[in-house]
Design a protein around this motif. Structure first.
Motif, PDB file in Angstrom:
ATOM      1  N   LEU A 250       0.852  -1.129   0.167  1.00 55.91           N
ATOM      2  CA  LEU A 250      -0.052   0.097  -0.060  1.00 55.91           C
ATOM      3  C   LEU A 250       0.852   1.344   0.091  1.00 55.91           C
ATOM      4  O   LEU A 250       0.162   2.463  -0.566  1.00 55.91           O
ATOM      5  N   GLY A 251       1.995   1.195   0.790  1.00 56.96           N
ATOM      6  CA  GLY A 251       2.902   2.277   0.826  1.00 56.96           C
ATOM      7  C   GLY A 251       3.525   2.804  -0.613  1.00 56.96           C
ATOM      8  O   GLY A 251       3.689   3.894  -0.945  1.00 56.96           O
ATOM      9  N   SER A 252       3.650   1.493  -1.632  1.00 56.33           N
ATOM     10  CA  SER A 252       4.220   1.774  -2.976  1.00 56.33           C
ATOM     11  C   SER A 252       3.265   2.693  -3.680  1.00 56.33           C
ATOM     12  O   SER A 252       3.619   3.470  -4.471  1.00 56.33           O
ATOM     13  N   PHE A 253       1.698   2.433  -3.484  1.00 54.94           N
ATOM     14  CA  PHE A 253       0.911   3.183  -4.010  1.00 54.94           C
ATOM     15  C   PHE A 253       1.115   4.827  -3.966  1.00 54.94           C
ATOM     16  O   PHE A 253       0.614   5.565  -4.573  1.00 54.94           O
ATOM     17  N   LEU A 254       1.683   5.393  -2.925  1.00 55.41           N
ATOM     18  CA  LEU A 254       1.672   6.726  -2.389  1.00 55.41           C
ATOM     19  C   LEU A 254       2.809   7.259  -3.134  1.00 55.41           C
ATOM     20  O   LEU A 254       2.993   8.641  -2.880  1.00 55.41           O
ATOM     21  N   VAL A 255       3.642   6.480  -3.863  1.00 55.77           N
ATOM     22  CA  VAL A 255       4.599   7.225  -4.253  1.00 55.77           C
ATOM     23  C   VAL A 255       4.678   7.112  -6.034  1.00 55.77           C
ATOM     24  O   VAL A 255       5.708   7.602  -6.499  1.00 55.77           O
ATOM     25  N   THR A 256       3.703   6.329  -6.391  1.00 60.30           N
ATOM     26  CA  THR A 256       3.796   5.963  -7.734  1.00 60.30           C
ATOM     27  C   THR A 256       2.572   6.825  -8.786  1.00 60.30           C
ATOM     28  O   THR A 256       2.800   6.578  -9.774  1.00 60.30           O
ATOM     29  N   GLY A 257       1.850   7.724  -7.821  1.00 58.08           N
ATOM     30  CA  GLY A 257       0.960   8.488  -8.752  1.00 58.08           C
ATOM     31  C   GLY A 257      -0.281   7.641  -8.849  1.00 58.08           C
ATOM     32  O   GLY A 257      -1.220   8.225  -9.442  1.00 58.08           O
ATOM     33  N   ARG A 258      -0.455   6.422  -8.408  1.00 57.84           N
ATOM     34  CA  ARG A 258      -1.884   5.785  -8.705  1.00 57.84           C
ATOM     35  C   ARG A 258      -2.820   6.155  -7.885  1.00 57.84           C
ATOM     36  O   ARG A 258      -3.993   6.005  -7.944  1.00 57.84           O
TER      37      ARG A 258
ATOM     38  N   ARG B  12      19.490   7.772  -6.829  1.00 54.53           N
ATOM     39  CA  ARG B  12      18.364   8.383  -6.039  1.00 54.53           C
ATOM     40  C   ARG B  12      17.092   8.012  -6.771  1.00 54.53           C
ATOM     41  O   ARG B  12      16.136   8.006  -5.977  1.00 54.53           O
ATOM     42  N   ALA B  13      17.057   8.150  -8.120  1.00 54.43           N
ATOM     43  CA  ALA B  13      15.612   7.900  -8.702  1.00 54.43           C
ATOM     44  C   ALA B  13      15.213   6.524  -8.374  1.00 54.43           C
ATOM     45  O   ALA B  13      14.008   6.175  -8.531  1.00 54.43           O
ATOM     46  N   MET B  14      16.118   5.451  -8.472  1.00 50.83           N
ATOM     47  CA  MET B  14      15.847   4.129  -8.183  1.00 50.83           C
ATOM     48  C   MET B  14      15.354   3.897  -6.682  1.00 50.83           C
ATOM     49  O   MET B  14      14.339   3.328  -6.444  1.00 50.83           O
ATOM     50  N   VAL B  15      16.103   4.585  -5.800  1.00 54.45           N
ATOM     51  CA  VAL B  15      15.951   4.296  -4.301  1.00 54.45           C
ATOM     52  C   VAL B  15      14.868   4.833  -3.773  1.00 54.45           C
ATOM     53  O   VAL B  15      14.027   4.605  -3.005  1.00 54.45           O
ATOM     54  N   ALA B  16      14.433   6.153  -4.269  1.00 52.96           N
ATOM     55  CA  ALA B  16      13.471   7.061  -3.797  1.00 52.96           C
ATOM     56  C   ALA B  16      11.942   6.356  -3.614  1.00 52.96           C
ATOM     57  O   ALA B  16      11.333   6.414  -2.491  1.00 52.96           O
ATOM     58  N   PRO B  17      11.609   5.573  -4.547  1.00 54.80           N
ATOM     59  CA  PRO B  17      10.226   4.995  -4.520  1.00 54.80           C
ATOM     60  C   PRO B  17      10.101   3.852  -3.344  1.00 54.80           C
ATOM     61  O   PRO B  17       9.117   3.448  -3.172  1.00 54.80           O
TER      62      PRO B  17
ATOM     63  N   PRO C  55       7.465   2.348   0.756  1.00 59.01           N
ATOM     64  CA  PRO C  55       7.124   1.007   1.356  1.00 59.01           C
ATOM     65  C   PRO C  55       7.773   0.557   2.417  1.00 59.01           C
ATOM     66  O   PRO C  55       7.421  -0.358   3.267  1.00 59.01           O
ATOM     67  N   VAL C  56       9.135   0.917   2.820  1.00 60.46           N
ATOM     68  CA  VAL C  56       9.740   0.456   3.875  1.00 60.46           C
ATOM     69  C   VAL C  56       9.362   0.914   5.069  1.00 60.46           C
ATOM     70  O   VAL C  56       9.432   0.446   6.380  1.00 60.46           O
TER      71      VAL C  56
END
Length: 410
Positions: free
Chosen positions: A16-24, A270-275, A279-280
């Protein structure tokens, strides 16, 4: 609840945390500090519903260590950058000075209050407690300005300055905990080094591993190979520091700094790790909440009150320095420093690290004060930040009254 169900729950929360950083869904959803997930963890923990018991928390300690290490690595990789740009030297100076003033004010206030509140505390424990609370209360969450900007469509030099300051005040608290962790060696560690060497060893582990990893990350590496390098060196840093009972947060932070400084692909990293940070972060905050013990000390409310008042005073001083040195801040008034009251992931991580390293009243008190300070910051920081940006003319009045609608993508 058994360990398998808890693990599944943490994985679901991470998803669910991954949704908060991907624009979905709405970007930046939730409070800047994420303290709502700490509250959820407290309710589920052994002091309320007992769905997550003490034995289960002990069995998940390695998971917590890995989460804390990865979060600190992400902070280090992003340190000194606001988005894709390096922060200005003035912002770096104000951010560093601000964390010193705020953390110093909190630490000194708690130090002098403890003889009255806990007169039987040993001098070493008094230093650990005051220093730990000072470190946990010295930073401003990097997401505070973004939280307001994305809701209020704020743009301007003051927003940029405050955003840069929030990205540069992490160094001193992480150096502080490296020193504090070295003050109390554990009997399980058979490596005998002088006290003054352990903080340098902690920093050196991070810098050495970061330098080595930066050599391994090449432009011809596939994406999965790059992730393998990042995970591998981070786990080595976490495992080594955990075994030596030194600060995992500090070593991982300097690992990120070294990779950002030495790798030619710092922006891509940074672009890889930021998203992955959100989630962590959410499972880590939930586990931190489950560790909260509000009866760790009978004087805990007074200790928290002293820390919060001192933090307010420190931020007022920082705001005055910003008011004097920055022309855009003058339009916001001398209380602009209260815009930086929001603390977040790093503060809770420091508190949780203390709770794991110093189980008992000292670690529990640092964690509770960090959580209470973050909660109090939610009532002051975002509101003051919004008013400051409005006074500086960087928020449209119509946008301030009606936040922009959620962006939903396929």
């Amino acid at each position: 609840m058994n360990a398998v169900l808890l693990l599944v729950g943490l994985l679901v929360l991470s998803y669910l945390g991954s949704f908060l950083v991907t624009g979905r869904t709405v970007r930046g959803a939730g409070l800047p500090s994420g303290v709502e997930y700490v509250a959820l963890g407290f309710v589920l923990g052994p002091r309320v519903l007992d769905l997550v018991g003490g034995d289960m928390l002990a069995s998940f300690e390695p998971v917590v260590q890995v989460a804390l290490g990865w979060l600190a690595f992400a902070v280090g990789l992003d340190f000194g950058y606001a988005g894709d740009k390096r922060v200005r030297g003035g912002s770096l100076a104000i951010g560093t000075m601000g964390s010193l003033i705020t953390g110093g004010a909190v630490g000194v206030a708690v130090w002098f209050a403890l003889p009255r509140l806990q007169p039987n505390l040993a001098p070493s424990d008094r230093l650990l407690l005051a220093g730990g609370i000072g470190a946990a209360c010295s930073e401003t969450t990097r997401h505070a300005v973004r939280w307001v900007v994305e809701r209020m469509n704020a743009r301007g030099p003051l927003a940029d300055r405050l955003n840069e300051i929030a990205h540069t005040d992490d160094l001193l608290p992480l150096l502080t905990i490296a020193i504090l962790f070295a003050l109390s060696p554990t009997p399980d560690v058979h490596v005998r080094e002088p006290l003054r060497d352990w903080p340098l060893i902690t920093i050196g582990i991070g810098l050495l591993l970061g330098a080595g990893a930066s050599l391994l990350v090449r432009s011809d590496l596939r994406l999965d190979e790059t992730w393998a390098v990042l995970f591998g060196v981070t786990l080595i840093a976490i495992g080594t520091t955990a075994r030596l009972a030194i600060s995992t947060l500090t070593a991982s932070f300097f690992l990120g700094i070294a990779m950002a400084a030495l790798s030619r692909h710092g922006a891509e990293l940074r672009a890889m790790v930021a998203p992955t940070e959100r989630p962590v972060l959410l499972p880590a905050l939930l586990l931190a909440g489950a560790h909260l013990d509000f009866v760790a000390s009978p004087k805990l409310p007074w200790i928290a009150a002293v820390a919060i008042v001192a933090r307010l005073a420190g931020k007022v001083v920082v705001g005055w320095l910003l008011y004097v040195s920055s022309k855009p801040a003058r339009r916001a008034g001398p209380l602009v420093g209260l815009s930086l009251m929001s603390s977040g992931a790093l503060a809770i991580s420091i508190g949780l690290a203390f709770a794991l390293r110093f189980p008992g009243p000292i670690g529990d008190t640092v964690l509770v004060v960090a959580a209470v300070s973050a909660t109090f910051g939610e009532f002051v920081g975002p509101a003051r930040l919004r008013r400051s940006l409005q006074a500086a003319g960087e928020i449209d009045n119509g946008a301030a009254q009606s936040p922009p609608p959620a962006r939903v993508t396929a």
